[in-house]
Scaffold this motif. Structure first.
Motif, short mmCIF file in Angstrom:
data_model
loop_
_atom_site.label_atom_id
_atom_site.label_comp_id
_atom_site.label_asym_id
_atom_site.label_seq_id
_atom_site.Cartn_x
_atom_site.Cartn_y
_atom_site.Cartn_z
N GLY A 131 4.08 0.35 -5.77
CA GLY A 131 5.17 1.32 -5.72
C GLY A 131 5.05 2.38 -6.80
N ALA A 132 4.76 1.95 -8.03
CA ALA A 132 4.64 2.90 -9.14
C ALA A 132 3.44 3.82 -8.95
CB ALA A 132 4.51 2.14 -10.46
N TYR A 133 2.33 3.26 -8.44
CA TYR A 133 1.12 4.05 -8.16
C TYR A 133 1.42 5.15 -7.15
CZ TYR A 133 -3.57 4.93 -6.20
OH TYR A 133 -4.72 5.52 -5.75
N ASN A 134 2.01 4.77 -6.02
CA ASN A 134 2.33 5.76 -4.99
C ASN A 134 3.35 6.78 -5.49
OD1 ASN A 134 0.69 4.27 -3.31
ND2 ASN A 134 2.12 4.26 -1.61
N ALA A 135 4.40 6.29 -6.15
CA ALA A 135 5.46 7.18 -6.63
C ALA A 135 4.91 8.22 -7.60
CB ALA A 135 6.56 6.36 -7.29
N THR A 136 3.99 7.79 -8.46
CA THR A 136 3.38 8.72 -9.41
C THR A 136 2.59 9.81 -8.69
OG1 THR A 136 3.22 7.02 -11.12
CG2 THR A 136 1.77 8.93 -11.34
N ILE A 186 7.46 0.95 0.87
CA ILE A 186 6.00 0.98 0.97
C ILE A 186 5.35 -0.15 0.18
CG2 ILE A 186 3.91 2.33 0.58
CD1 ILE A 186 5.61 4.86 0.92
N GLY A 187 5.67 -0.23 -1.11
CA GLY A 187 5.09 -1.29 -1.93
C GLY A 187 5.43 -2.68 -1.43
N PRO A 188 6.72 -3.01 -1.28
CA PRO A 188 7.08 -4.36 -0.81
C PRO A 188 6.55 -4.68 0.58
CG PRO A 188 8.97 -3.29 -1.83
CD PRO A 188 7.91 -2.24 -1.71
N GLY A 189 6.69 -3.73 1.53
CA GLY A 189 6.27 -4.00 2.91
C GLY A 189 4.78 -4.23 3.04
N GLU A 190 3.99 -3.36 2.43
CA GLU A 190 2.54 -3.48 2.55
C GLU A 190 2.01 -4.66 1.76
OE1 GLU A 190 0.81 0.33 1.65
OE2 GLU A 190 1.43 1.16 3.59
N GLU A 191 2.59 -4.91 0.60
CA GLU A 191 2.11 -6.05 -0.20
C GLU A 191 2.49 -7.38 0.43
OE1 GLU A 191 -0.06 -5.82 -2.81
OE2 GLU A 191 -0.06 -3.78 -2.00
N LEU A 192 3.66 -7.45 1.07
CA LEU A 192 4.05 -8.68 1.74
C LEU A 192 3.02 -9.06 2.80
CD1 LEU A 192 6.00 -10.97 2.45
CD2 LEU A 192 7.25 -9.36 3.91
N LEU A 193 2.58 -8.09 3.59
CA LEU A 193 1.63 -8.38 4.65
C LEU A 193 0.21 -8.56 4.12
CD1 LEU A 193 0.95 -8.75 7.62
CD2 LEU A 193 0.75 -6.26 7.84
N TYR A 194 -0.25 -7.61 3.30
CA TYR A 194 -1.68 -7.59 2.95
C TYR A 194 -2.05 -8.47 1.76
CZ TYR A 194 -2.19 -4.08 6.46
OH TYR A 194 -2.20 -3.43 7.67
N ARG A 195 -1.14 -8.67 0.84
CA ARG A 195 -1.42 -9.59 -0.25
C ARG A 195 -0.76 -10.95 0.02
NH1 ARG A 195 -4.45 -5.69 -0.81
NH2 ARG A 195 -2.62 -4.34 -0.83
N GLY A 196 0.54 -10.92 0.34
CA GLY A 196 1.25 -12.17 0.51
C GLY A 196 0.76 -13.01 1.66
N VAL A 197 0.38 -12.38 2.77
CA VAL A 197 -0.05 -13.13 3.95
C VAL A 197 -1.57 -13.03 4.16
CG1 VAL A 197 0.13 -13.29 6.46
CG2 VAL A 197 2.20 -12.97 5.09
N VAL A 198 -2.10 -11.83 4.28
CA VAL A 198 -3.53 -11.67 4.58
C VAL A 198 -4.40 -12.26 3.47
CG1 VAL A 198 -5.39 -9.98 4.84
CG2 VAL A 198 -3.25 -9.68 6.11
N GLN A 199 -4.16 -11.85 2.23
CA GLN A 199 -4.99 -12.35 1.12
C GLN A 199 -4.80 -13.85 0.93
OE1 GLN A 199 -5.38 -9.90 -2.45
NE2 GLN A 199 -5.14 -11.72 -3.72
N THR A 237 -1.10 -13.82 -10.93
CA THR A 237 0.30 -14.15 -11.16
C THR A 237 0.92 -15.00 -10.06
OG1 THR A 237 1.08 -12.12 -10.05
CG2 THR A 237 0.65 -11.99 -12.43
N LYS A 238 0.37 -14.93 -8.85
CA LYS A 238 0.96 -15.59 -7.68
C LYS A 238 2.42 -15.17 -7.50
CE LYS A 238 -2.64 -17.93 -6.40
NZ LYS A 238 -3.36 -17.55 -5.18
N ASN A 239 2.71 -13.95 -7.88
CA ASN A 239 4.07 -13.40 -7.76
C ASN A 239 3.96 -12.07 -7.04
OD1 ASN A 239 6.69 -12.54 -7.99
ND2 ASN A 239 6.74 -12.54 -10.23
N LEU A 240 4.47 -12.00 -5.81
CA LEU A 240 4.33 -10.79 -4.99
C LEU A 240 5.03 -9.59 -5.60
CD1 LEU A 240 3.10 -9.99 -2.21
CD2 LEU A 240 5.39 -10.28 -1.25
N VAL A 241 6.01 -9.83 -6.47
CA VAL A 241 6.72 -8.73 -7.12
C VAL A 241 5.76 -7.88 -7.95
CG1 VAL A 241 8.55 -8.14 -8.76
CG2 VAL A 241 8.88 -10.02 -7.14
N VAL A 242 4.76 -8.52 -8.51
CA VAL A 242 3.82 -7.80 -9.40
C VAL A 242 3.02 -6.74 -8.64
CG1 VAL A 242 1.76 -8.06 -10.86
CG2 VAL A 242 3.69 -9.64 -11.10
#
Length: 274
Positions: free
Chosen positions: A240-245, A160-173, A229-234
């Motif tokens: 991921g931590a937000y959703n998992a919690t 969830i975290g990696p997939g959604e962030e790759l599209l919506y932050r890494g590409v869209v943003q 940070t320009k780092n998608l891992v962040v």
């Protein structure tokens, strides 16, 4: 890459006709990417369900969640993001994938705490004004099959975290940032991300808008931390931590609390992210 929030990206004169055209083009591309990502994921899930049905395999609630995670979030979102990068001749360096530094780790912790704090504040406000939040179709699945929530905890970090962030932050943003100031790109990317959940929510339009308004808040944090940070891992780790919690808290609540007393203002934003 700069670690600060840029005030202007792309055009020297943001009021020029060329700059306005570039901004509109970037917005159109961003929205199209979001729509295509959702559509591709949905089609993959439907196709898989049809194939399994023809093979005599019953699609249980657990299996439907697995299909959604793997095909929609993983293949759908990830595939659209990678396909767009390939189309533009860009590599993963465009989205930024590096081992987090100590500063990055500190921002992950701060972003995680901040996103949860915003959710709590929003939930309190919604409860105080008596607004109704719209539930997601996944809400019924989670309520009736709490064990699925345990699957969603690791899936939050792995898919969830990696997939959604790759599209919506890494590409869209990033695409929006090419033509707009960074703050505007963050806000627009967050609005696009939250808005795609409209049709996955049930209830009156007003209730759906309430849930979407809550969903915007943590995504603003994800986007800000990514820009800094320009780092998608962040943002992927924060997301991921937000959703998992929230999935963990929901599971514990379902197991040990009276279901009739569950806070609906918390359920909607949690399960709308599935």
């Amino acid at each position: 890459m700069s670690s600060e929030l840029n005030t202007v990206d792309g055009a020297d004169d943001p009021t020029s006709p060329d700059a306005a055209r570039d901004a509109l083009r970037a917005l159109a591309v961003a929205i199209l990417l979001a729509v295509v990502g959702i559509a591709a994921g949905a089609l993959l899930v439907i196709a898989a369900a049809v194939v399994l049905g023809l093979a005599g395999v019953a699609v249980t609630p657990l299996l439907s969640i697995v299909l959604s995670l793997a095909l929609a979030t993983g293949v759908g979102f990830g595939g659209v993001a990678l396909g767009y990068l390939r189309y533009r001749g860009r590599g993963l360096e465009y989205v930024g994938l590096t081992v987090p530094s100590l500063r990055d780790v500190a921002l992950v912790v701060g972003g995680y705490v901040g996103s949860l704090a915003l959710l709590v504040v929003a939930s309190v406000i919604i409860s105080a004004i008596g607004a109704e939040a719209a539930p997601n179709t996944a809400a019924e699945v989670g309520m009736e099959n709490p064990e699925i929530l345990l699957l969603l905890v690791p899936a939050s970090f792995l898919l969830i975290g990696p997939g959604e962030e790759l599209l919506y932050r890494g590409v869209v943003q990033n695409r929006l940032s090419e033509a707009l100031p960074a703050p505007a790109a963050i806000v627009l990317a967050s609005l696009i991300f939250a808005s795609i959940h409209f049709f996955s929510l049930s209830g009156a339009p007003q209730a759906r808008l309430v849930s979407i308004s809550v969903l915007v808040l943590p995504t603003l944090v994800f986007g800000t931390m990514y820009e800094l940070t320009k780092n998608l891992v962040v943002p992927a780790l924060i997301h991921g931590a937000y959703n998992a919690t929230l999935f963990s808290l929901l599971y514990l609540t379902l197991q040990y609390a009276d279901p009739g007393q569950l806070p609906q203002t918390l359920l909607a934003p949690v399960l709308a992210l599935v």
